[in-house]
Design a protein around this motif. Structure first.
Motif, PDB file in Angstrom:
ATOM      1  N   CYS A  23       0.995  -1.222  -0.086  1.00 43.17           N
ATOM      2  CA  CYS A  23       0.053   0.011  -0.065  1.00 43.17           C
ATOM      3  C   CYS A  23       0.812   1.335  -0.001  1.00 43.17           C
ATOM      4  CB  CYS A  23      -1.078  -0.029   1.103  1.00 43.17           C
ATOM      5  SG  CYS A  23      -2.418  -0.967   1.001  1.00 43.17           S
ATOM      6  N   GLY A  24       2.026   1.213   0.864  1.00 42.58           N
ATOM      7  CA  GLY A  24       2.895   2.350   0.756  1.00 42.58           C
ATOM      8  C   GLY A  24       3.467   2.748  -0.628  1.00 42.58           C
ATOM      9  N   LEU A  25       3.872   1.690  -1.014  1.00 43.42           N
ATOM     10  CA  LEU A  25       4.370   1.812  -2.604  1.00 43.42           C
ATOM     11  C   LEU A  25       3.308   2.152  -3.494  1.00 43.42           C
ATOM     12  CD1 LEU A  25       6.678  -1.451  -2.668  1.00 43.42           C
ATOM     13  CD2 LEU A  25       7.489   0.943  -2.763  1.00 43.42           C
ATOM     14  N   ASN A  26       2.088   1.837  -3.355  1.00 46.62           N
ATOM     15  CA  ASN A  26       1.200   2.216  -4.409  1.00 46.62           C
ATOM     16  C   ASN A  26       0.864   3.552  -4.152  1.00 46.62           C
ATOM     17  OD1 ASN A  26       0.660  -0.349  -5.482  1.00 46.62           O
ATOM     18  ND2 ASN A  26      -0.700  -0.939  -4.021  1.00 46.62           N
ATOM     19  N   LEU A  27       0.665   4.174  -2.679  1.00 45.97           N
ATOM     20  CA  LEU A  27       0.552   5.580  -2.570  1.00 45.97           C
ATOM     21  C   LEU A  27       1.810   6.201  -3.272  1.00 45.97           C
ATOM     22  CD1 LEU A  27      -0.502   5.239   1.141  1.00 45.97           C
ATOM     23  CD2 LEU A  27      -2.139   5.984  -0.923  1.00 45.97           C
ATOM     24  N   GLU A  28       2.938   6.017  -3.264  1.00 45.85           N
ATOM     25  CA  GLU A  28       4.075   6.525  -3.885  1.00 45.85           C
ATOM     26  C   GLU A  28       3.937   6.480  -5.452  1.00 45.85           C
ATOM     27  OE1 GLU A  28       5.839   8.528  -2.110  1.00 45.85           O
ATOM     28  OE2 GLU A  28       5.430   7.868  -0.122  1.00 45.85           O
ATOM     29  N   TYR A  29       3.509   5.379  -5.935  1.00 48.61           N
ATOM     30  CA  TYR A  29       3.593   5.410  -7.369  1.00 48.61           C
ATOM     31  C   TYR A  29       2.298   6.395  -7.854  1.00 48.61           C
ATOM     32  CZ  TYR A  29       6.437   1.255  -7.063  1.00 48.61           C
ATOM     33  OH  TYR A  29       7.611   0.310  -6.938  1.00 48.61           O
ATOM     34  N   VAL A  30       1.319   6.430  -6.925  1.00 48.34           N
ATOM     35  CA  VAL A  30       0.109   7.483  -7.639  1.00 48.34           C
ATOM     36  C   VAL A  30       0.729   8.841  -7.414  1.00 48.34           C
ATOM     37  CG1 VAL A  30      -1.818   8.227  -6.900  1.00 48.34           C
ATOM     38  CG2 VAL A  30      -1.717   5.865  -6.717  1.00 48.34           C
ATOM     39  N   THR A  31       1.419   9.064  -6.468  1.00 54.61           N
ATOM     40  CA  THR A  31       1.929  10.533  -6.062  1.00 54.61           C
ATOM     41  C   THR A  31       3.029  10.646  -7.214  1.00 54.61           C
ATOM     42  OG1 THR A  31       1.913  10.266  -3.906  1.00 54.61           O
ATOM     43  CG2 THR A  31       3.298  12.039  -4.534  1.00 54.61           C
ATOM     44  N   LEU A  32       3.940   9.724  -7.679  1.00 52.42           N
ATOM     45  CA  LEU A  32       4.467  10.063  -8.646  1.00 52.42           C
ATOM     46  C   LEU A  32       4.130  10.341  -9.907  1.00 52.42           C
ATOM     47  CD1 LEU A  32       7.480   7.115  -8.113  1.00 52.42           C
ATOM     48  CD2 LEU A  32       7.978   9.584  -8.440  1.00 52.42           C
ATOM     49  N   ILE A  63      10.358  18.189  -6.729  1.00 55.55           N
ATOM     50  CA  ILE A  63      10.932  17.842  -5.345  1.00 55.55           C
ATOM     51  C   ILE A  63      10.062  16.827  -4.688  1.00 55.55           C
ATOM     52  CG2 ILE A  63      11.476  18.631  -3.198  1.00 55.55           C
ATOM     53  CD1 ILE A  63      12.301  21.187  -4.110  1.00 55.55           C
ATOM     54  N   GLU A  64       8.730  16.920  -5.080  1.00 52.20           N
ATOM     55  CA  GLU A  64       7.665  15.765  -4.484  1.00 52.20           C
ATOM     56  C   GLU A  64       8.013  14.457  -5.359  1.00 52.20           C
ATOM     57  OE1 GLU A  64       4.590  13.707  -2.724  1.00 52.20           O
ATOM     58  OE2 GLU A  64       5.888  15.479  -2.364  1.00 52.20           O
ATOM     59  N   ILE A  65       8.403  14.460  -6.583  1.00 53.34           N
ATOM     60  CA  ILE A  65       8.700  13.313  -7.290  1.00 53.34           C
ATOM     61  C   ILE A  65      10.231  12.712  -6.614  1.00 53.34           C
ATOM     62  CG2 ILE A  65       9.947  12.528  -9.505  1.00 53.34           C
ATOM     63  CD1 ILE A  65       7.849  14.490 -10.788  1.00 53.34           C
ATOM     64  N   PHE A  66      10.977  13.395  -6.630  1.00 58.20           N
ATOM     65  CA  PHE A  66      12.369  13.183  -5.646  1.00 58.20           C
ATOM     66  C   PHE A  66      12.004  12.439  -4.478  1.00 58.20           C
ATOM     67  CE2 PHE A  66      15.613  14.328  -2.481  1.00 58.20           C
ATOM     68  CZ  PHE A  66      16.585  13.441  -3.088  1.00 58.20           C
ATOM     69  N   ALA A  67      11.198  12.880  -3.605  1.00 54.02           N
ATOM     70  CA  ALA A  67      10.888  12.563  -2.489  1.00 54.02           C
ATOM     71  C   ALA A  67      10.312  11.244  -2.508  1.00 54.02           C
ATOM     72  CB  ALA A  67      10.015  13.490  -1.555  1.00 54.02           C
ATOM     73  N   SER A  68       9.330  11.005  -3.264  1.00 53.91           N
ATOM     74  CA  SER A  68       8.665   9.518  -3.708  1.00 53.91           C
ATOM     75  C   SER A  68       9.611   8.587  -4.146  1.00 53.91           C
ATOM     76  CB  SER A  68       7.467   9.878  -4.686  1.00 53.91           C
ATOM     77  OG  SER A  68       6.538  10.731  -4.317  1.00 53.91           O
ATOM     78  N   VAL A  69      10.738   8.886  -4.835  1.00 53.76           N
ATOM     79  CA  VAL A  69      11.448   8.156  -5.425  1.00 53.76           C
ATOM     80  C   VAL A  69      12.470   7.550  -4.207  1.00 53.76           C
ATOM     81  CG1 VAL A  69      13.863   7.876  -6.699  1.00 53.76           C
ATOM     82  CG2 VAL A  69      11.799   8.993  -7.841  1.00 53.76           C
ATOM     83  N   VAL A  70      12.895   8.566  -3.268  1.00 55.74           N
ATOM     84  CA  VAL A  70      13.520   8.068  -2.083  1.00 55.74           C
ATOM     85  C   VAL A  70      12.869   7.111  -1.190  1.00 55.74           C
ATOM     86  CG1 VAL A  70      14.445   9.041   0.212  1.00 55.74           C
ATOM     87  CG2 VAL A  70      14.934  10.236  -2.001  1.00 55.74           C
ATOM     88  N   VAL A  71      11.426   7.448  -1.129  1.00 53.15           N
ATOM     89  CA  VAL A  71      10.725   6.600  -0.149  1.00 53.15           C
ATOM     90  C   VAL A  71      10.672   5.210  -0.923  1.00 53.15           C
ATOM     91  CG1 VAL A  71       8.382   6.169   0.816  1.00 53.15           C
ATOM     92  CG2 VAL A  71       9.509   8.461   1.025  1.00 53.15           C
ATOM     93  N   LEU A  85      19.842   8.365   5.796  1.00 49.96           N
ATOM     94  CA  LEU A  85      19.991   9.101   4.569  1.00 49.96           C
ATOM     95  C   LEU A  85      18.767   9.333   3.711  1.00 49.96           C
ATOM     96  CD1 LEU A  85      21.820   9.617   2.106  1.00 49.96           C
ATOM     97  CD2 LEU A  85      21.754   7.394   1.290  1.00 49.96           C
ATOM     98  N   ALA A  86      17.920   8.388   4.178  1.00 56.99           N
ATOM     99  CA  ALA A  86      16.621   8.992   3.120  1.00 56.99           C
ATOM    100  C   ALA A  86      15.904  10.100   3.945  1.00 56.99           C
ATOM    101  CB  ALA A  86      15.433   7.627   3.248  1.00 56.99           C
ATOM    102  N   LEU A  87      15.989  10.251   5.219  1.00 56.27           N
ATOM    103  CA  LEU A  87      15.298  11.524   5.769  1.00 56.27           C
ATOM    104  C   LEU A  87      16.083  12.628   5.567  1.00 56.27           C
ATOM    105  CD1 LEU A  87      14.530   9.816   9.320  1.00 56.27           C
ATOM    106  CD2 LEU A  87      12.841  10.946   7.617  1.00 56.27           C
ATOM    107  N   ARG A  88      17.315  12.564   5.374  1.00 57.33           N
ATOM    108  CA  ARG A  88      18.110  13.846   5.140  1.00 57.33           C
ATOM    109  C   ARG A  88      18.133  14.240   3.697  1.00 57.33           C
ATOM    110  NH1 ARG A  88      24.260  13.016   8.228  1.00 57.33           N
ATOM    111  NH2 ARG A  88      23.398  13.669  10.097  1.00 57.33           N
ATOM    112  N   LEU A  89      17.787  13.265   2.731  1.00 57.27           N
ATOM    113  CA  LEU A  89      17.746  13.465   1.599  1.00 57.27           C
ATOM    114  C   LEU A  89      16.323  14.269   1.251  1.00 57.27           C
ATOM    115  CD1 LEU A  89      18.686  10.380  -0.638  1.00 57.27           C
ATOM    116  CD2 LEU A  89      19.909  12.509  -0.543  1.00 57.27           C
ATOM    117  N   ILE A  90      15.171  13.939   2.001  1.00 59.85           N
ATOM    118  CA  ILE A  90      14.014  14.712   2.000  1.00 59.85           C
ATOM    119  C   ILE A  90      14.305  16.180   2.504  1.00 59.85           C
ATOM    120  CG2 ILE A  90      11.591  14.754   2.711  1.00 59.85           C
ATOM    121  CD1 ILE A  90      11.701  11.611   2.639  1.00 59.85           C
ATOM    122  N   GLY A  91      14.953  16.075   3.508  1.00 58.61           N
ATOM    123  CA  GLY A  91      15.197  17.509   4.085  1.00 58.61           C
ATOM    124  C   GLY A  91      16.027  18.242   3.527  1.00 58.61           C
ATOM    125  N   VAL A  92      16.925  17.889   2.654  1.00 58.94           N
ATOM    126  CA  VAL A  92      17.505  18.593   1.736  1.00 58.94           C
ATOM    127  C   VAL A  92      16.520  19.230   0.595  1.00 58.94           C
ATOM    128  CG1 VAL A  92      19.272  18.738  -0.131  1.00 58.94           C
ATOM    129  CG2 VAL A  92      19.993  17.694   2.245  1.00 58.94           C
TER     130      VAL A  92
END
Length: 213
Positions: A23-32, A63-71, A85-92
């Motif tokens: 489900c988490g992945l599906n939500l990210e794919y929809v966002t992407l 940036i939202e695309i980038f964050a979704s790819v990170v997740v 690393l994932a949290l820091r990338l989103i923060g940047v």
């Protein structure tokens, strides 16, 4: 492109960990998918209108695309030992958005640009506000059920995306309805405080994660 109702399905069902991860992945794919389409739509609208607010929102979508790819990378990593690393990338990504909006807004106000009305931009922003709020809710609930700090953190990125869409919508609409050209660039500044706050918060969360490379 999948429907944002995926958020409701994922969050409402009582599932196994594997099901929640899907489900988490599906939500990210929809966002992407939504944001990939959105980058194109907003770019066209921004170029047609000469709107700094729409241009800034297009960058936010990137940036939202980038964050979704990170997740997605984090959730599909077999050992999932990449929270820091994932949290820091989103923060940047948040901090980069804040810097861009500040610089671009100051520039356009000094230059005195006059953006044209954009019906396309108004319609897309209005729909995006609803879609991002639904997706953010689904990510937040699913992330908490998984006890996954990265997915939960990225839900806040999606909320910020909804806030920015709403703020830009107000500015673009005021320009279209009342001719207040300055409302267009100023509307982008609404998100700066949230972007800086969340960027620092994600960086600190990443720093507090222990025992990971």
């Amino acid at each position: 492109m999948n429907n944002p109702d995926t958020a409701n399905v994922c969050a409402a069902s009582n599932q196994s960990r594997a099901g929640l991860l899907r489900c988490g992945l599906n939500l990210e794919y929809v966002t992407l998918g939504w944001n990939v389409v959105g980058v194109v739509v907003v770019a066209v609208a921004a170029l047609q209108a000469g709107s700094v607010a729409l241009a800034g929102f297009g960058l936010d979508s990137l940036i939202e695309i980038f964050a979704s790819v990170v997740v997605v990378w984090h959730l599909t990593e077999s050992k999932r030992h990449n929270e820091k690393l994932a949290l820091r990338l989103i923060g940047v990504a948040f901090l980069a958005l804040a810097a861009y909006v500040i610089v671009q807004t100051v520039y356009i106000l000094i230059a005195g640009g006059r953006p044209a009305p954009s019906v396309l931009g108004i319609v897309w922003l209005a729909v995006t506000v609803l879609a991002m709020l639904l997706l953010a809710w689904g990510k937040k609930v699913t992330g908490r059920q998984l006890d996954n700090p990265v997915l939960t953190a990225e839900s806040r990125v999606t909320v910020i995306d909804a806030y920015l869409a709403g703020a830009v919508l107000v500015g673009v609409a005021l320009n279209a309805l009342l001719g207040w050209w300055w409302a267009d660039p100023l509307s982008g500044l609404v998100i700066v405080y949230y972007a800086i706050t969340e960027g620092m918060a994600h960086w600190r969360e990443g720093s507090n994660v222990t025992g990971q490379q």
